[in-house]
Design an enzyme around this catalytic site. Sequence first.
Site, PDB file in Angstrom:
ATOM      1  N   GLY A  47     -23.350 -59.806 -10.771  1.00 13.20           N
ATOM      2  CA  GLY A  47     -23.894 -58.962 -11.822  1.00 13.20           C
ATOM      3  C   GLY A  47     -25.273 -59.411 -12.253  1.00 13.20           C
ATOM      4  CG  ASN A  70     -14.401 -64.670 -14.728  1.00 11.22           C
ATOM      5  OD1 ASN A  70     -15.520 -64.642 -15.243  1.00 11.22           O
ATOM      6  ND2 ASN A  70     -13.733 -63.574 -14.386  1.00 11.22           N
ATOM      7  CB  VAL A  72     -18.813 -66.736 -15.122  1.00 12.02           C
ATOM      8  CG1 VAL A  72     -20.217 -67.066 -14.635  1.00 12.02           C
ATOM      9  CG2 VAL A  72     -17.772 -67.378 -14.212  1.00 12.02           C
ATOM     10  CG  ASN A 100     -22.253 -55.494 -11.088  1.00 14.75           C
ATOM     11  OD1 ASN A 100     -22.647 -55.928 -12.170  1.00 14.75           O
ATOM     12  ND2 ASN A 100     -21.080 -54.896 -10.957  1.00 14.75           N
ATOM     13  CG  ASN A 127     -20.201 -54.857 -15.613  1.00 12.96           C
ATOM     14  OD1 ASN A 127     -19.231 -54.308 -16.130  1.00 12.96           O
ATOM     15  ND2 ASN A 127     -20.393 -56.163 -15.695  1.00 12.96           N
ATOM     16  CB  CYS A 130     -22.161 -55.582 -20.523  1.00 11.23           C
ATOM     17  SG  CYS A 130     -22.505 -55.892 -18.795  1.00 11.23           S
ATOM     18  CG  ASN A 192     -14.889 -55.751 -14.603  1.00  7.31           C
ATOM     19  OD1 ASN A 192     -14.634 -56.880 -14.216  1.00  7.31           O
ATOM     20  ND2 ASN A 192     -16.112 -55.388 -14.960  1.00  7.31           N
TER      21      ASN A 192
END
Length: 301
Positions: A47, A70, A72, A100, A127, A130, A192
């Site tokens: 991403g 995750n 991250v 992405n 995406n 977010c 997702n």
Amino acid sequence: MSERLKTEFAGVEFKNPVVLASGTCGFGRELNEYFDIERLGGLCSKGLLEHPVAGNDGIRIWETPSGIMNSVGLENPGIDAYIEKDLDWINAKNLVNIVNLGGHSIDDYISGAEKLNRVHVDMVELNISCPNVKEGGMNFGTKTEVAREIVKEIRAICRHKLVIKLSPNAEDIVSLAKMCEEEGADGVSLTNTFLGMAIDLKKKAPVFNNVYAGLSGPAIKPIALRMVHQVCKNVSIPVMGLGGITTWQDAMEFIMAGATIVQVGTASFMKPDISMDIIDGMEKYVEAEGCANISELRGIL
């Protein structure tokens, strides 16, 4: 490789329907040391945001039964660094290059899309999971009408094929997918990661600094498969299905549920070249079923 797995998605030709999922393959260089990534149908970049982000502090990856969690935090080098260091390398490979794109505000998404407009990529995966920092952190992709604004704005300026990546945490994922079609998206991808939680009993505290984190891997497959099936029945644009795909059998289930492309993510952490096993298995199955092309099995449920 035979023609049996050749697949078209929104006018883009894939040599096979297997794509590595965003956030699980970097920009392809590392996995190319384990296998020839040109055997893939495509690769979806980590991403990217307009500007570099260091990501979250603390623990980022946590194993859980049949999966990983995750946190991250969209760590990425920024779009400019990607264009400078990685774009030519990946574009030189014989596979579909999907980028992405994320953002923390509508302005972020617009700026990112405008930068990508200046270069060649095969497809943009937007995406919308977010967090919207200007609205208190609520994800753009949970409410259909909030997501509509992003999709409409980016569709109006994006000159590339546009796929919207849907969050399973949406209030109504079918409604979300139908909105994407209404606003001119070329396709959707789902799902997702699922929002989950882990607790460290020794510390008597959440494992992750952000408390909640994204769950992926085999544990989510039945739920992701159900969501893909529901969406495929309700939209006419093509669907990329993902969520816990580990074997060729998993991949074929998503195809039969209606997905045109399948994305492999967490499984690559288990075995870096597992996507090769999946491609080989799918091809043997399609041949054994007497089909000239995998499209004969798509959406047969």
